[in-house]
Write an enzyme that holds these catalytic residues in place. Sequence first.
Site, PDB file in Angstrom:
ATOM      1  N   THR A   1      11.155  -3.513 -19.342  1.00  0.00           N
ATOM      2  CA  THR A   1      12.567  -3.236 -19.592  1.00  0.00           C
ATOM      3  C   THR A   1      13.094  -4.390 -20.428  1.00  0.00           C
ATOM      4  O   THR A   1      12.857  -5.563 -20.117  1.00  0.00           O
ATOM      5  CB  THR A   1      13.371  -2.975 -18.305  1.00  0.00           C
ATOM      6  OG1 THR A   1      14.723  -2.660 -18.675  1.00  0.00           O
ATOM      7  CG2 THR A   1      13.359  -4.140 -17.329  1.00  0.00           C
ATOM      8  N   GLU A   2      13.767  -4.054 -21.542  1.00  0.00           N
ATOM      9  CA  GLU A   2      13.997  -5.039 -22.598  1.00  0.00           C
ATOM     10  C   GLU A   2      14.970  -6.147 -22.196  1.00  0.00           C
ATOM     11  O   GLU A   2      15.079  -7.151 -22.879  1.00  0.00           O
ATOM     12  CB  GLU A   2      14.439  -4.359 -23.903  1.00  0.00           C
ATOM     13  CG  GLU A   2      15.706  -3.537 -23.821  1.00  0.00           C
ATOM     14  CD  GLU A   2      15.402  -2.064 -23.587  1.00  0.00           C
ATOM     15  OE1 GLU A   2      14.399  -1.755 -22.908  1.00  0.00           O
ATOM     16  OE2 GLU A   2      16.185  -1.224 -24.074  1.00  0.00           O
ATOM     17  N   ASN A   3      15.669  -5.970 -21.073  1.00  0.00           N
ATOM     18  CA  ASN A   3      16.525  -7.068 -20.633  1.00  0.00           C
ATOM     19  C   ASN A   3      15.730  -8.184 -19.956  1.00  0.00           C
ATOM     20  O   ASN A   3      16.307  -9.215 -19.611  1.00  0.00           O
ATOM     21  CB  ASN A   3      17.648  -6.560 -19.724  1.00  0.00           C
ATOM     22  CG  ASN A   3      17.150  -5.746 -18.566  1.00  0.00           C
ATOM     23  OD1 ASN A   3      16.337  -4.851 -18.733  1.00  0.00           O
ATOM     24  ND2 ASN A   3      17.607  -6.067 -17.382  1.00  0.00           N
TER      25      ASN A   3
ATOM     26  N   ASN B   1       7.646   1.119 -22.532  1.00  0.00           N
ATOM     27  CA  ASN B   1       9.099   0.982 -22.404  1.00  0.00           C
ATOM     28  C   ASN B   1       9.693   2.383 -22.296  1.00  0.00           C
ATOM     29  O   ASN B   1       9.390   3.249 -23.121  1.00  0.00           O
ATOM     30  CB  ASN B   1       9.678   0.248 -23.619  1.00  0.00           C
ATOM     31  CG  ASN B   1      11.175   0.023 -23.498  1.00  0.00           C
ATOM     32  OD1 ASN B   1      11.950   0.973 -23.518  1.00  0.00           O
ATOM     33  ND2 ASN B   1      11.572  -1.229 -23.384  1.00  0.00           N
TER      34      ASN B   1
ATOM     35  N   SER C   1      11.248 -11.095 -24.804  1.00  0.00           N
ATOM     36  CA  SER C   1      11.210  -9.654 -24.561  1.00  0.00           C
ATOM     37  C   SER C   1      11.094  -8.889 -25.870  1.00  0.00           C
ATOM     38  O   SER C   1      10.350  -7.899 -25.975  1.00  0.00           O
ATOM     39  CB  SER C   1      12.475  -9.221 -23.814  1.00  0.00           C
ATOM     40  OG  SER C   1      12.391  -7.861 -23.493  1.00  0.00           O
TER      41      SER C   1
END
Lengths: 219, 236
Positions: free
Chosen positions: A50-52, A27, A92
């Site tokens: 990507t944390e979204n 990340n 996520s």
Amino acid sequence: MSDTVGLTRDEMAERAALDIPNGAYVNLGIGIPELVARHVPEGREFIYHTENGLLGMGPSPAPGEGDPELINAGKRQVTALPGAAYFHHADSFVMIRGGHLDLCVLGALQVSQRGDLANWSTGAPDAIPAVGGAMDLVAGVDTIFVITQHTTRDGQPKLVEECTYPLTGPAAVDRIYTDLAVIDITPDGFQLVELSPGVDYDYVAERTGAPLIPIRSTP
Amino acid sequence: MIDKRTASPAEAVADVSDGATVMIGGFGEAGSPIELIHALIDQGATDLTVVNNNTGSGEVGLAALIKAGRVSKMICSYPRTANSTVFPELYRSGRTALELVPQGTLAERIRAGGAGIPAFYTATSVGTPLEEGKERRTFHDRDYVLELGLTADFALIKCRVADRHGNLLYNKTARNFSAVMATAARTTVVQTKEVVEPGALDPEAIVTPGIFVHRIVTVPDPAHESVLVAEGGSYP
């Protein structure tokens, strides 16, 4: 000011990328860490999270070819590489909080000699507090790299004895890449690992807000 | 015959009452159900608690709802975004309260709420200012804080395609919070670009099963927040 001393932002990202193992799930935080994606060393493959909600994030789309619903955590348009996967936020953060990511590269306002990280708020009374996923990343990802300028714009050390800004997480950081040096967090404090070209120990130590252990001489 | 289709966004949000808690899907503009939010502004409900990752941008969508004075409290992780000017002003003047929640904790609080779990422990925020006021407990030599599950009266979300039973597929990273919020609200309202007959969607690929969805509104050509903001748009 000696603006020409040390690495550029891009060179800092390139140096950090050298230490990411092949096959790592990574990340990248917003800012200089995003530049790491441009510098995957020859023969290695990293998978970016990507944390979204995307694993297998690729570079920005060509002009006019993006989708406003395909973005990264910084809300910029990105692409999805072959083999990518979309998922919702709970999954996520299972990846992040469940310890499934190998490595995270973050920016910093301050890092303490114990590895405490402050990177979400200056604590100014009129600031709008905003944290995003930073606290989840430092609590859940095993290896945390920080990329940051060695000092603030007005020359204050960002590597300090104790963080004065609100913490993102205690004892979180493993290694720091600055324009001047690569530094590990050890039980004894800041351990110099590598100096940038044209920089000597004294120059870095003067700009570090806590004791800096010199590179161990090889016997 | 089960048919969750509703004639219009206005009809779909007609019974949102003052004081309601409303989860709104989206991360930035990706997945933001703009047409449903605008219908909620027209409907007039006020004193709302809104759960969203951000606080909108420009003066459309969520930012317009906040600007209209309808939101007494935001529960979010990142209320500071480019073009986000409405919320900071109301927050500083004390007219809109803020509960700041780490993004993963926010997602898990919603997931727990939807799963009937009242609270859980997490390592996120231990040793930081966001731990204040929370119970701390040690498991296996590590410290954790207690976080509460979140539920809502309504969830307003957006998807790409639905069948009339409410099975949903999303578009790329627009899925974000929506699939989780759908599980945590008493009434989940979905705006979709397209509605198909049951059986048209591959059961192996369905992301949100229809049990979590109550109302479906077709919006074939939804507005994009960034386009409206670039045009200097505002709502109403």
